[in-house]
Scaffold this active site. Sequence first.
Site, short mmCIF file in Angstrom:
data_model
loop_
_atom_site.label_atom_id
_atom_site.label_comp_id
_atom_site.label_asym_id
_atom_site.label_seq_id
_atom_site.Cartn_x
_atom_site.Cartn_y
_atom_site.Cartn_z
N ILE A 1 0.85 -1.19 0.00
CA ILE A 1 0.00 0.00 0.00
C ILE A 1 0.89 1.24 0.00
CG2 ILE A 1 -1.89 1.21 1.13
CD1 ILE A 1 -2.55 -1.64 0.19
N SER A 2 0.84 2.00 -1.07
CA SER A 2 1.62 3.23 -1.15
C SER A 2 0.69 4.43 -1.08
CB SER A 2 2.45 3.24 -2.45
OG SER A 2 3.36 4.32 -2.44
N LYS B 1 1.66 10.64 -1.95
CA LYS B 1 2.80 11.42 -1.45
C LYS B 1 4.14 10.86 -1.92
CE LYS B 1 0.26 13.04 2.60
NZ LYS B 1 -1.03 12.57 2.08
N SER C 1 -10.41 7.16 7.78
CA SER C 1 -9.26 6.41 8.27
C SER C 1 -8.55 7.21 9.36
CB SER C 1 -8.29 6.11 7.13
OG SER C 1 -7.76 7.32 6.60
N VAL D 1 -8.91 14.07 7.78
CA VAL D 1 -9.36 15.38 8.26
C VAL D 1 -10.83 15.36 8.66
CG1 VAL D 1 -7.66 16.69 6.95
CG2 VAL D 1 -9.89 16.20 5.93
#
Length: 241
Positions: free
Chosen positions: A2-3, A6, A54, A58
């Site tokens: 999982i990348s 960013k 998650s 935000v």
Amino acid sequence: MISTDKAVNPTNVMGATKRAAEIYIQSLFQHLKETRPDIKTHFVTTRFGNVLGSNGSVVPLFKRQIEEGGPVTVTHRDIVRYFMTIPEACSLVLEAGCIGNGGQIYIFDMGEAVKIYDLAEKMIRLAGKTPGKDIEIVETGLRPGEKLYEELLANDENTLPTPHRKLRIAKVRDYRFEFVRPRIHKLITTAAGWTQPLEVVKLLKNLIPEFVSQCSPEYERLDLENGFKEQLPNEQKFIDK
């Protein structure tokens, strides 16, 4: 693996380490494919943006700040981010695992980026409040290494199509495993205990030429220096453009 978005032209250590992991995974797969054809494991990477709900999202933060009467904090009025739901993120991982045959980085079509300031205003209104009157929105300034916008490399010039209309494959530089392995090993041993952060960042910048720091004066100075990057006698044999 999982990348994250960013990892694209990283500006901070988190993004750079994700890009380093992508490089390692891809080079290891190619190495095993060439030297150990008996190993059938496929190494596949997925890269996407922020997942709603998650840890660190935000949305829960804004919700809590609104419930507490504000203020709602955003780092910059113009900052934008890509968002996806938890089911979408899970679907991407499953789809990539089904169609991937190893070595690819899959990107999810996340639609249009969302302006975080606008999201904050909408959440305040959904709570029955008026932005700027009942609940203030306060800009706190970009954090070290934070971008105004993230990049997914999701256009036709730098990605390849897949049978799934929402998935594309990133076209990235291929690294040879004999180039990557010793540098990853040195990076891990240097990072142990996190007593040499400047040296760790130097090693990451050597491995990832596109890693250029932002809002981090100490690390930005490294990008202005000419002598710290490793000069290889024949870099082309290690890195395929």
